[in-house]
Enzyme design. Sequence first.
Site, PDB file in Angstrom:
ATOM      1  N   CYS A 171       1.743   5.076   8.144  1.00 20.32           N
ATOM      2  CA  CYS A 171       2.737   4.048   7.838  1.00 20.32           C
ATOM      3  C   CYS A 171       3.178   3.377   9.140  1.00 20.32           C
ATOM      4  O   CYS A 171       3.345   4.045  10.174  1.00 20.32           O
ATOM      5  CB  CYS A 171       3.941   4.668   7.139  1.00 20.32           C
ATOM      6  SG  CYS A 171       5.328   3.535   6.906  1.00 20.32           S
ATOM      7  N   HIS A 177       5.890   2.464  10.152  1.00 19.46           N
ATOM      8  CA  HIS A 177       7.191   2.887  10.670  1.00 19.46           C
ATOM      9  C   HIS A 177       7.228   4.387  10.946  1.00 19.46           C
ATOM     10  O   HIS A 177       8.303   4.978  11.044  1.00 19.46           O
ATOM     11  CB  HIS A 177       8.298   2.480   9.697  1.00 19.46           C
ATOM     12  CG  HIS A 177       8.506   1.003   9.656  1.00 19.46           C
ATOM     13  ND1 HIS A 177       9.236   0.331  10.607  1.00 19.46           N
ATOM     14  CD2 HIS A 177       8.025   0.054   8.818  1.00 19.46           C
ATOM     15  CE1 HIS A 177       9.223  -0.968  10.338  1.00 19.46           C
ATOM     16  NE2 HIS A 177       8.492  -1.146   9.265  1.00 19.46           N
ATOM     17  N   GLY A 222       0.814  -1.200   0.000  1.00 16.02           N
ATOM     18  CA  GLY A 222       0.000   0.000   0.000  1.00 16.02           C
ATOM     19  C   GLY A 222       0.849   1.253   0.000  1.00 16.02           C
ATOM     20  O   GLY A 222       0.463   2.284  -0.571  1.00 16.02           O
ATOM     21  N   TRP A 223       2.018   1.182   0.632  1.00  9.89           N
ATOM     22  CA  TRP A 223       2.934   2.329   0.634  1.00  9.89           C
ATOM     23  C   TRP A 223       3.308   2.704  -0.804  1.00  9.89           C
ATOM     24  O   TRP A 223       3.268   3.869  -1.189  1.00  9.89           O
ATOM     25  CB  TRP A 223       4.199   1.977   1.426  1.00  9.89           C
ATOM     26  CG  TRP A 223       5.074   3.151   1.764  1.00  9.89           C
ATOM     27  CD1 TRP A 223       5.157   3.796   2.959  1.00  9.89           C
ATOM     28  CD2 TRP A 223       5.999   3.814   0.883  1.00  9.89           C
ATOM     29  NE1 TRP A 223       6.078   4.823   2.879  1.00  9.89           N
ATOM     30  CE2 TRP A 223       6.600   4.857   1.622  1.00  9.89           C
ATOM     31  CE3 TRP A 223       6.372   3.639  -0.449  1.00  9.89           C
ATOM     32  CZ2 TRP A 223       7.551   5.709   1.073  1.00  9.89           C
ATOM     33  CZ3 TRP A 223       7.321   4.503  -1.006  1.00  9.89           C
ATOM     34  CH2 TRP A 223       7.903   5.508  -0.241  1.00  9.89           C
ATOM     35  N   PRO A 237      12.754  -1.656   4.449  1.00  6.39           N
ATOM     36  CA  PRO A 237      13.780  -0.667   4.133  1.00  6.39           C
ATOM     37  C   PRO A 237      13.773   0.516   5.097  1.00  6.39           C
ATOM     38  O   PRO A 237      14.677   1.349   5.060  1.00  6.39           O
ATOM     39  CB  PRO A 237      13.404  -0.207   2.715  1.00  6.39           C
ATOM     40  CG  PRO A 237      12.562  -1.301   2.157  1.00  6.39           C
ATOM     41  CD  PRO A 237      11.800  -1.835   3.332  1.00  6.39           C
TER      42      PRO A 237
END
Length: 531
Positions: free
Chosen positions: A222, A224, A102-103, A383
């Site tokens: 997100c 992260h 989705g990012w 990442p």
Amino acid sequence: MSDYNKDIDAIANLRAAQGTAWNAINPESAARMKAQNRFKTGLDIAKYTAAIMRQDMADYDADTASYTQSLGCWHGFIGQQKMIAIKKHHGTTSKRYLYLSGWMVAALRSEFGPLPDQSMHEKTSVAALIEELYTFLRQADSRELDQLFVALDDARAAGDNALQGEIQAKIDNHETHIVPIIADIDAGFGNPEATYLLAKKMIEAGACCIQLENQVSDEKQCGHQDGKVTVPHADFLAKINAVRYAFLELGIDDGVIVARTDSLGAGLTKQIAVTNEPGDLGDQYNAFLDCEEVSTADMKNGDVVLNRDGKLLRPKRLPSNLFQFKKGTGEDRCVLDCITSLQNGADLLWIETEKPHVGQIAAMVNRIREVVPNAKLVYNNSPSFNWTLNFRQQVFDTMAEAGQDMSAYDRANLMSVDYDETELAQVADEKIRTFQSDAAAEAGIFHHLITLPTYHTAALSTDNLAKGYFGAEGMLAYVKGVQRQELRQGIACVKHQNMAGSDIGDNHKEYFAGEAALKAGGKDNTMNQFG
């Protein structure tokens, strides 16, 4: 008799039944086109790939060395080239999937342009990318089979019966490029009905596995980043049910649901859970709230209070109208999320962590497995982690605990190139290399993925080409850095006309028009320079 030869016979019988009207139809040509179009619909793909995932999950339960992997792909061509490369280098697509992030949909596939990972992109773009990925994978099948058909014709023309047999066996045992996609539905893009409707579109496009997270849909962040807000378990379970109903409605009875918890890094909730009696699921969720005991005299206008064990507790509410969890409760909330999800219809778990640490993940999984013994994870080898620094620091700490002299190292600066050749760096790199197998064996990770690697590889390769091409190297930057490497490494798309389907089209033209066909692949086609 192979399916290919059965189809030739069946089409020959159909032609014969039409008298002379179908005399122009070559049964073998029609059988070839049928073989090149094995999967007629997205639901055919979803049924096929769901069975693969279920078998892979059983294989992992029997042997943790049978873990699976994927890379995130943001375009059909990227997914296609990945699977072609896997077949070329490893001989099989077994245990290798695609991941739809989705990012990356938000960053690369939205009509608004680049967007943050906050569910602001068009929800239909997710299903559209699934369909696109499978379109390119089906074309990879068609191209590979087309090359085998041409080779079979050449072997026949040469009268080489042994070679004909070898090629026919490859046709009969052809392994498709179609593999499972784990598809990210974010937090469901709305209420459970919205989640169900989008899940249907994704399944109809070919998705056998849908990943759903427990954040508030309109507050999605997100995994992260900061500011994550979770929902009570009942809300999340309703969306898990919505996805299951979508699978069942469409006949994908073994569809796979990945329940993702962001609780480890989420300190906020938008809602206080409904609770009917002490100790129920809502009460357990509310027990994590950061509260202060109050009396009726302490209460202010508009206060929300909880009654627990005869005490009035006021949850800490922020100006944003969000409620705060007690610090240090993330792991406990995460474990409860996972157990609850598995007990209520989810098949796999996703725990979004702040660092790649096998011990940390294993500690949570072991707690989950006390209740659900076969719990398995999908894990984001993200990442967003600085892998080099994280693992060098882990090794530093291990060496320091063992009493080694660490005065030659600055723990905060271990990313420095100055440490690249040190023992610490070499040990860290070996731990990175074995991270997936170690975590599969020790932390219950069934599937390892990198969410957005091809986002980064596209940026890196483009930067390298732009640096040289627009500088002193000029055309040599492309020739030396790209084309020469394609040729020497056997990259299929060096013949980009072939990859785009030109030769398939030529063969189809010949099927349709015989000797009158106007073909593109003649002697003047410059692709012939590549052999």
